[in-house]
Design an enzyme around this catalytic site. Structure first.
Site, PDB file in Angstrom:
ATOM      1  N   ALA A  73       0.844  -1.210   0.000  1.00 20.94           N
ATOM      2  CA  ALA A  73       0.000   0.000   0.000  1.00 20.94           C
ATOM      3  C   ALA A  73       0.869   1.246   0.000  1.00 20.94           C
ATOM      4  CB  ALA A  73      -0.935  -0.014   1.209  1.00 20.94           C
TER       5      ALA A  73
ATOM      6  N   ILE B 173       0.653   4.178  -5.131  1.00 19.32           N
ATOM      7  CA  ILE B 173      -0.474   3.722  -5.956  1.00 19.32           C
ATOM      8  C   ILE B 173      -1.424   2.860  -5.140  1.00 19.32           C
ATOM      9  CG2 ILE B 173      -1.069   2.138  -7.839  1.00 19.32           C
ATOM     10  CD1 ILE B 173      -0.339   4.861  -8.876  1.00 19.32           C
ATOM     11  N   GLY B 174      -0.879   1.916  -4.381  1.00 19.31           N
ATOM     12  CA  GLY B 174      -1.732   0.999  -3.625  1.00 19.31           C
ATOM     13  C   GLY B 174      -2.630   1.700  -2.631  1.00 19.31           C
TER      14      GLY B 174
ATOM     15  N   LYS C  31       2.148   1.974 -22.456  1.00 19.11           N
ATOM     16  CA  LYS C  31       2.738   2.492 -21.222  1.00 19.11           C
ATOM     17  C   LYS C  31       4.257   2.291 -21.222  1.00 19.11           C
ATOM     18  CE  LYS C  31       2.625   3.957 -16.839  1.00 19.11           C
ATOM     19  NZ  LYS C  31       2.253   3.079 -15.721  1.00 19.11           N
TER      20      LYS C  31
ATOM     21  N   GLU D  49      13.532  -0.707 -10.392  1.00 19.38           N
ATOM     22  CA  GLU D  49      12.684  -1.677 -11.087  1.00 19.38           C
ATOM     23  C   GLU D  49      13.001  -1.615 -12.590  1.00 19.38           C
ATOM     24  OE1 GLU D  49       7.915  -2.680 -10.932  1.00 19.38           O
ATOM     25  OE2 GLU D  49       8.538  -0.617 -11.299  1.00 19.38           O
TER      26      GLU D  49
END
Length: 325
Positions: A8, A11-12, A204, A285
């Site tokens: 969370a 975004i979460g 994207k 990432e």
């Protein structure tokens, strides 16, 4: 409907707050000061669309939550392989895992007819470890078109974008996708169910594959990259190579590079998630963004010299970060 948000973060927590506002039973799984702030004061969303506060249940222990109908996965893709023990208590027989990730997903060739059907992308799913943690039959793809940031623990700054496109790897319009989409819309977000989510993945990715590593290497915002003639040309070259790879695996993004550049420029002085991670000293990432496309280039015979060069230097940057952690 019962939803757990595993990871969370920016975004979460934003999605969890929106779903809670829609009346969904939401459980946020977070940690550290962010978790403590949510427990104390809820999730505060600061947005040009209107500020609001939501008070969903928050914990660091998924076993407190138990099985849910949907797990919204807000983790970075480089944490997927290790997520099995956190995911397991949240699953019942029909639980879906809605993975809001950038880049090429581990389910990409699952059920995709053609010469590469069932191919496992090693850079995305090394040794099948991600598939072991997140079984393919549970996977629902999610492509995020929203820019958010944790401004401080418990406070999410929403900059722009509210679309969360979802879809089955098979392209089928399933009841589980429809249920989740309706709840997201009730919470004030856009959540179209796509029959070809792979096209969204590549649209994207055209931006992420260029802006994310360049932003980290140059410490630049998206608008700053677009303003620099040389950097803009570098982005254009990376996008061109990426579209070639996409077409070779059977997907045409169907959007011009100039239009994609203009769309990225509209994000303004926004720091990409990769730059945000760099500034926090977190691993980057990059495997699902760059390494995966280079691997697919090798698979299909595409010539991607610019992608290879940027991958090499950004991977070196990431290695230095990992050593420092």
């Amino acid at each position: 409907m019962k939803v757990a948000v595993l990871g969370a973060g920016a975004i979460g927590a934003y999605v969890g707050a929106a779903l809670h506002r829609a009346g969904v039973e939401v459980h946020l799984i977070a940690r550290g000061p962010h978790l403590e702030a949510i427990r104390k004061s809820g999730v505060m969303v600061l947005s040009p669309r209107g500020d609001f506060v939501a008070h969903p249940h928050a914990t660091d222990d998924p076993s407190e939550v138990g099985p849910v109908d949907h797990v919204f996965l807000g983790l970075k893709a480089n944490h997927y392989a290790a997520s099995g023990p956190m995911i397991k208590p949240l699953l019942h027989e029909a639980t879906s895992v809605i993975a809001a990730q950038n880049g090429i997903p581990w389910w990409y060739f699952h059920g995709l007819k053609g010469p590469y059907e069932g191919y496992r992308i090693e850079s995305v799913d090394p040794g099948g470890t991600v598939t072991a943690a997140l079984p393919l039959h549970r996977a629902v793809g999610c492509v995020v078109y929203a820019a958010t940031e944790i401004e401080r623990p418990g406070v999410i700054r929403h900059y722009e974008g509210t679309r969360f496109s979802i879809g089955e790897p098979s392209g089928e319009p399933t009841a589980r996708c429809a249920e989740f989409s309706e709840a997201m819309v009730a919470g004030g977000l856009k959540c179209p169910v796509e029959t070809d989510l792979r096209r969204d993945v590549w649209i994207k990715l055209m931006g992420n594959i260029a802006f994310n590593p360049i932003s980290a290497l140059a410490r630049a915002t998206m608008a700053g990259i677009c303003r620099h003639d040389g950097a803009r040309e570098l982005v254009r070259s990376m996008m061109t190579e990426t579209v070639d790879v996409a077409r070779r695996v059977g997907c045409d993004p169907g959007i011009s590079i100039e239009r994609r550049l203009r769309g990225a420029e509209k994000a303004g002085e926004h720091k990409t998630s990769t730059l945000q991670d760099l500034e926090k000293g977190k691993p980057l990432e990059l495997d699902v963004l760059l390494a995966a496309v280079v691997e697919l280039a090798d698979l299909t015979g595409a010539d991607v010299p610019t992608l290879r060069a940027i991958h090499a230097v950004s991977d070196l940057l990431n290695e230095n970060l990992v050593r420092a952690v």
